[in-house]
Scaffold this motif. Structure first.
Motif, PDB file in Angstrom:
ATOM      1  N   MET A 148       0.843  -1.203   0.000  1.00 58.00           N
ATOM      2  CA  MET A 148       0.000   0.000   0.000  1.00 58.00           C
ATOM      3  C   MET A 148       0.876   1.248   0.000  1.00 58.00           C
ATOM      4  O   MET A 148       1.867   1.331   0.718  1.00 58.00           O
ATOM      5  CB  MET A 148      -0.921   0.000   1.228  1.00 58.00           C
ATOM      6  N   ASP A 149       0.505   2.220  -0.847  1.00 57.22           N
ATOM      7  CA  ASP A 149       1.265   3.455  -0.965  1.00 57.22           C
ATOM      8  C   ASP A 149       0.772   4.450   0.095  1.00 57.22           C
ATOM      9  O   ASP A 149      -0.081   5.300  -0.167  1.00 57.22           O
ATOM     10  CB  ASP A 149       1.086   4.032  -2.373  1.00 57.22           C
ATOM     11  N   TYR A 150       1.335   4.334   1.292  1.00 58.05           N
ATOM     12  CA  TYR A 150       0.923   5.225   2.370  1.00 58.05           C
ATOM     13  C   TYR A 150       1.325   6.672   2.089  1.00 58.05           C
ATOM     14  O   TYR A 150       0.671   7.602   2.564  1.00 58.05           O
ATOM     15  CB  TYR A 150       1.527   4.754   3.694  1.00 58.05           C
ATOM     16  N   GLN A 151       2.387   6.849   1.320  1.00 51.80           N
ATOM     17  CA  GLN A 151       2.812   8.206   0.985  1.00 51.80           C
ATOM     18  C   GLN A 151       1.747   8.924   0.166  1.00 51.80           C
ATOM     19  O   GLN A 151       1.457  10.107   0.393  1.00 51.80           O
ATOM     20  CB  GLN A 151       4.130   8.166   0.204  1.00 51.80           C
ATOM     21  N   ALA A 152       1.146   8.203  -0.776  1.00 51.15           N
ATOM     22  CA  ALA A 152       0.093   8.804  -1.599  1.00 51.15           C
ATOM     23  C   ALA A 152      -1.109   9.185  -0.743  1.00 51.15           C
ATOM     24  O   ALA A 152      -1.722  10.250  -0.940  1.00 51.15           O
ATOM     25  CB  ALA A 152      -0.321   7.836  -2.698  1.00 51.15           C
ATOM     26  N   GLU A 183       1.055   3.929  10.169  1.00 52.57           N
ATOM     27  CA  GLU A 183       1.830   4.035   8.929  1.00 52.57           C
ATOM     28  C   GLU A 183       1.522   5.332   8.186  1.00 52.57           C
ATOM     29  O   GLU A 183       2.425   5.975   7.636  1.00 52.57           O
ATOM     30  CB  GLU A 183       1.547   2.833   8.019  1.00 52.57           C
ATOM     31  N   TYR A 189      -8.827   4.534  -1.940  1.00 50.74           N
ATOM     32  CA  TYR A 189      -7.798   3.658  -1.396  1.00 50.74           C
ATOM     33  C   TYR A 189      -8.479   2.719  -0.396  1.00 50.74           C
ATOM     34  O   TYR A 189      -9.127   3.180   0.542  1.00 50.74           O
ATOM     35  CB  TYR A 189      -6.718   4.452  -0.672  1.00 50.74           C
ATOM     36  N   ALA A 232       4.108   8.390   7.294  1.00 54.04           N
ATOM     37  CA  ALA A 232       4.260   8.906   5.936  1.00 54.04           C
ATOM     38  C   ALA A 232       4.039  10.411   5.863  1.00 54.04           C
ATOM     39  O   ALA A 232       4.535  11.063   4.942  1.00 54.04           O
ATOM     40  CB  ALA A 232       3.294   8.184   4.999  1.00 54.04           C
ATOM     41  N   GLU A 237      -0.283  12.263   1.253  1.00 57.26           N
ATOM     42  CA  GLU A 237      -0.324  13.468   0.418  1.00 57.26           C
ATOM     43  C   GLU A 237      -1.754  13.929   0.181  1.00 57.26           C
ATOM     44  O   GLU A 237      -2.032  15.136   0.172  1.00 57.26           O
ATOM     45  CB  GLU A 237       0.388  13.216  -0.919  1.00 57.26           C
ATOM     46  N   LYS A 238      -2.661  12.987  -0.022  1.00 57.36           N
ATOM     47  CA  LYS A 238      -4.075  13.347  -0.202  1.00 57.36           C
ATOM     48  C   LYS A 238      -4.601  14.083   1.024  1.00 57.36           C
ATOM     49  O   LYS A 238      -5.323  15.076   0.909  1.00 57.36           O
ATOM     50  CB  LYS A 238      -4.904  12.086  -0.453  1.00 57.36           C
TER      51      LYS A 238
END
Length: 275
Positions: free
Chosen positions: A1-5, A270, A258, A274, A8-9
């Motif tokens: 899973m892209d926790y960074q994305a 997490e 997501y 991030a 950012e949202k």
């Protein structure tokens, strides 16, 4: 899973709408549906004497007397409200929101959001809560605080019974009082939570709204269904759903969503990292 994305949202959002159901309570150790050790330890006597099988059963029971009803409720409120201390999952959620505007839409009634520092004016507890009470006859729509009264009753409780002179009565008509919660109140009195939610949604209509959903099952049409429909209606909205063992997102919003199958506490930790 892209926790960074995901982080950012949330950073880019104008506001966050938090949708919450029982999954978050379970994360905190409060499982209203379970006949588990915690239930046995705290309410084993009620289970044996009255046949209640879980907290929810006791919350919605038709008790023989006010002394028995408030014996149950005062104990419940004491252990899960009066003795509550903010949990790491609630602290992480507050840190993730930061100074951003938010609103909480929840069917949980234990008031842990308020006790963790969330603003009660930015909240709609759509099925009521455990810390307010109302006239059973609904002779008027004022809601009254119950925590102090519940603590007095808890101190006086013996063998599951509260002295009759301590059980609360309506100050206007003298009727018994009920906890302001659907299923517990004979005639549930509505509050203004839906107006507060409406004002929040109007304020952020057409803006970058993040809808963060915590612990809501796929069949839920009280919160989950409306939140997915809201996402579909708001082209700049993003939808983030976290639920252990069950993630559901409708096809029409998947490109802005997501879905995370995992423990809420782990996932929020997490996301916080991030950010």
């Amino acid at each position: 899973m892209d926790y960074q994305a995901i982080a950012e949202k949330i950073k880019q959002a104008d506001a966050v709408l938090i949708g919450v159901s029982n999954g978050l309570s379970i994360t905190e150790g409060l499982h209203i549906f379970a006949d588990n050790k915690a239930f046995e330890d705290l309410f084993g006597d009620f289970k044996r004497n009255y046949g209640i099988t879980c907290l929810l059963h006791g919350m919605t029971a038709h008790w023989p007397t006010e002394s028995e009803k408030w014996g149950f409720w005062s104990r419940l409120i004491h252990y899960y409200c009066a003795e509550y201390e903010e949990t790491p999952v609630m602290k992480d959620l507050r840190d993730i929101i930061g100074k951003k505007d938010y609103f909480v839409l929840t069917s949980n009634g234990e008031c842990h959001f308020e006790m963790s520092g969330f603003d009660p004016e930015k909240m709609d507890e759509i099925e009521g809560n455990w810390l307010t009470m109302q006239c059973r006859a609904a002779c008027h729509d004022t809601l009254y605080p119950v925590l102090e009264k519940a603590e007095d009753m808890h101190k006086a409780e013996k063998d599951g019974l509260v002295p009759g002179d301590l059980t609360p009565k309506c100050p206007k008509c003298g009727s018994p009082m009920d906890i302001h919660m659907m299923g517990a109140a004979d005639r549930y009195v509505s509050d203004d939570g839906d107006q507060r939610l409406g004002a929040f949604l109007e304020k952020y209509h057409g803006k970058r709204l993040v809808i963060l959903e915590l612990g809501i099952g796929w069949r839920n049409q009280l919160i989950k269904g409306p939140l997915m429909r809201l996402t579909a209606a708001e082209p700049k909205a993003s939808y983030i759903t976290i639920n252990l063992g069950e993630v559901y997102i409708t096809e029409n919003i998947k490109n802005r969503s997501y879905g995370i199958d995992g423990k809420i506490a782990d996932v929020l930790r997490e996301i916080k990292k991030a950010m």
